[in-house]
Write a protein that holds these residues in place. Structure first.
Motif, short mmCIF file in Angstrom:
data_model
loop_
_atom_site.label_atom_id
_atom_site.label_comp_id
_atom_site.label_asym_id
_atom_site.label_seq_id
_atom_site.Cartn_x
_atom_site.Cartn_y
_atom_site.Cartn_z
N ALA A 49 47.33 29.91 36.77
CA ALA A 49 47.53 30.11 35.33
C ALA A 49 46.64 31.24 34.81
CB ALA A 49 47.24 28.81 34.59
N ASP A 50 45.38 31.26 35.20
CA ASP A 50 44.46 32.30 34.75
C ASP A 50 44.90 33.68 35.25
OD1 ASP A 50 42.89 30.57 33.34
OD2 ASP A 50 41.35 30.38 34.89
N THR A 51 45.35 33.74 36.49
CA THR A 51 45.79 35.01 37.05
C THR A 51 47.01 35.54 36.31
OG1 THR A 51 44.93 34.44 39.25
CG2 THR A 51 46.61 36.16 39.14
N ALA A 52 47.97 34.67 36.04
CA ALA A 52 49.16 35.10 35.32
C ALA A 52 48.80 35.61 33.92
CB ALA A 52 50.16 33.95 35.23
N ASP A 53 47.95 34.87 33.23
CA ASP A 53 47.54 35.30 31.89
C ASP A 53 46.82 36.64 31.93
OD1 ASP A 53 48.55 33.25 30.32
OD2 ASP A 53 46.77 31.98 30.55
N GLY A 54 45.90 36.78 32.88
CA GLY A 54 45.12 38.00 32.94
C GLY A 54 45.91 39.22 33.37
N PHE A 55 46.67 39.07 34.43
CA PHE A 55 47.42 40.21 34.97
C PHE A 55 48.43 40.76 33.98
CE2 PHE A 55 46.95 39.72 39.87
CZ PHE A 55 45.58 39.74 39.72
N TRP A 56 49.09 39.87 33.23
CA TRP A 56 50.18 40.31 32.37
C TRP A 56 49.82 40.30 30.89
CZ3 TRP A 56 52.76 42.50 35.87
CH2 TRP A 56 52.92 41.92 37.13
N GLY A 57 48.64 39.78 30.57
CA GLY A 57 48.25 39.73 29.17
C GLY A 57 47.30 40.82 28.73
N GLY A 58 46.82 41.63 29.67
CA GLY A 58 45.88 42.69 29.34
C GLY A 58 46.37 44.04 29.80
N TRP A 59 45.83 45.09 29.17
CA TRP A 59 46.28 46.45 29.48
C TRP A 59 45.28 47.21 30.34
CZ3 TRP A 59 51.15 47.77 28.57
CH2 TRP A 59 51.87 47.05 27.62
N THR A 60 44.06 46.73 30.45
CA THR A 60 43.04 47.38 31.25
C THR A 60 42.42 46.35 32.19
OG1 THR A 60 41.23 46.93 29.71
CG2 THR A 60 42.54 48.96 29.35
N PRO A 61 41.80 46.79 33.29
CA PRO A 61 41.15 45.83 34.18
C PRO A 61 40.09 45.00 33.46
CG PRO A 61 41.41 47.93 35.29
CD PRO A 61 41.82 48.15 33.87
N GLU A 62 39.33 45.63 32.58
CA GLU A 62 38.28 44.92 31.86
C GLU A 62 38.86 43.81 30.98
OE1 GLU A 62 37.05 48.72 33.28
OE2 GLU A 62 38.66 48.22 31.88
N ARG A 63 39.93 44.14 30.28
CA ARG A 63 40.56 43.15 29.40
C ARG A 63 41.20 42.03 30.21
NH1 ARG A 63 40.41 39.72 25.59
NH2 ARG A 63 42.42 39.29 24.58
N ARG A 64 41.80 42.37 31.34
CA ARG A 64 42.42 41.34 32.19
C ARG A 64 41.36 40.36 32.70
NH1 ARG A 64 45.42 46.31 34.73
NH2 ARG A 64 47.27 46.40 33.38
N LEU A 65 40.23 40.90 33.13
CA LEU A 65 39.15 40.02 33.62
C LEU A 65 38.60 39.16 32.49
CD1 LEU A 65 37.30 42.53 35.96
CD2 LEU A 65 38.49 40.45 36.67
N GLU A 66 38.53 39.72 31.30
CA GLU A 66 38.07 38.95 30.15
C GLU A 66 39.02 37.79 29.85
OE1 GLU A 66 37.20 39.62 25.35
OE2 GLU A 66 37.64 41.33 26.65
N ALA A 101 46.45 42.48 42.85
CA ALA A 101 45.13 42.25 42.28
C ALA A 101 44.27 43.52 42.34
CB ALA A 101 44.44 41.11 43.04
N LYS A 102 44.37 44.24 43.44
CA LYS A 102 43.60 45.48 43.55
C LYS A 102 44.04 46.48 42.51
CE LYS A 102 41.89 48.75 46.97
NZ LYS A 102 41.89 49.13 48.41
N THR A 103 45.35 46.52 42.22
CA THR A 103 45.87 47.44 41.21
C THR A 103 45.50 46.99 39.81
OG1 THR A 103 47.75 48.03 42.61
CG2 THR A 103 47.97 48.46 40.26
N LYS A 104 45.59 45.69 39.56
CA LYS A 104 45.40 45.18 38.21
C LYS A 104 43.93 45.08 37.81
CE LYS A 104 49.66 44.13 36.79
NZ LYS A 104 50.25 44.60 35.50
N ILE A 105 43.08 44.57 38.72
CA ILE A 105 41.68 44.32 38.35
C ILE A 105 40.68 44.91 39.34
CG2 ILE A 105 42.23 42.23 37.06
CD1 ILE A 105 41.35 40.59 39.48
N GLY A 106 41.18 45.58 40.38
CA GLY A 106 40.28 46.25 41.31
C GLY A 106 39.73 45.40 42.43
#
Length: 288
Positions: A125-142, A256-261
């Motif tokens: 659930a957290d991965t889905a929210d982060g990967f598709w809910g944010g526009w930058t790696p920092e925001r996705r991790l947040e 994951a490497k593309t989305k959050i590094g």
């Protein structure tokens, strides 16, 4: 999500107080106790108990050096096998009472989720929210740290539960629940180790980066353990399920490497869920 402190000072080298912690706490623990010990042995008997303590809510006290958490990752597939056995027993007992297949599948899935403490479902659930809910790696991790669940997380969980329920029901219908549940639960824990070993932590200030990762030989051993169980219970079909599970996990790792590094505990949990569904699909297809 904030890492929380853990009390591990009551039995032997420590007992994880599983019943007092949420899936998020357990993921933080999983990622915070890395390979910091001078004990470089590839295998220790206590590693199995350590794996069960980390990945399940089974009422089994474990002892051992908790700093071996990373090296003990070779035993994660064995922890999955134990969960699969519990699921198979539940499904078999439910079927023996003449309950509808759908109800038996729901009971089986419920036991699997409770026994694992919903650890991996939370990561999905957290991965889905982060990967598709944010526009930058920092925001996705947040977003992935946020304790609240969003639309993407709800959809991911719903689809995952639906897929697993339908596959378990099909396995019960065709009398193949034992190999399907045991093999898929075992296989799906091996890609977690591989991703943790070969993909750098995504957080510059995260605990995973500071404590290290499982060495390559631990990851290969986890793959070997999963492959051995798969071949014993499902033969060549088990080997194909292993390949499919890893293919899906590798795809998630690349994303994951593309989305959050890199990887996080949430990504590892998501990889387990996706690999389990992929493995189940292959095994059930072999039954029909």
């Amino acid at each position: 999500m904030a890492a929380m402190s853990f009390i591990c000072d009551h039995v032997g080298f420590g007992v994880y107080r599983k019943l007092d912690h949420t899936p998020r706490d357990r993921k933080a623990y999983l990622m915070s106790e890395g390979d910091r010990t001078s004990d470089t042995a590839l295998i220790r008997a206590a590693d199995i108990w350590l794996a069960l303590g980390l990945l399940t809510r089974l009422p089994l006290p474990w002892s051992g050096d908790q700093n071996r958490a990373a090296r003990a990752a070779w035993a994660w597939p064995l922890a999955g096998a134990v969960l699969g056995i519990w699921g198979a027993l539940t499904g078999g007992i439910a079927m023996s009472f003449g309950l509808p297949t759908g109800v038996c599948a729901a009971l089986t899935l419920t036991v699997l989720i409770i026994a694992s403490g919903a650890l991996h479902e939370d990561g999905l659930a957290d991965t889905a929210d982060g990967f598709w809910g944010g526009w930058t790696p920092e925001r996705r991790l947040e977003i992935m740290r946020d304790s609240r669940i969003g639309t993407y997380g709800v959809l991911a969980l719903g689809l995952s539960l639906l897929a697993r329920w339908s596959l378990i029901a099909a396995a019960l219908d065709h009398g193949g629940a034992v190999p399907v549940l045991i093999v898929s639960a075992t296989i799906s824990r091996a890609p977690m180790v591989a991703l943790m070993a070969h993909l750098a932590p995504a957080r510059a200030d995260g605990l995973a980066r500071t404590v290290g990762r499982p060495p390559a030989d631990t990851a290969w051993l986890a793959c070997g353990v999963a492959g051995g169980v798969a071949l014993i219970f499902a033969g060549f079909g088990g080997f194909l399920a292993l390949l499919m599970g890893f293919a899906v996990a590798i795809g998630l790792g690349a994303l994951a490497k593309t989305k959050i590094g890199g990887q996080t505990g949430d990504v590892l949990g998501a990889s387990q869920q996706l690999a389990e569904i992929a493995a189940m699909a292959v095994l059930v297809a072999a039954l029909t």
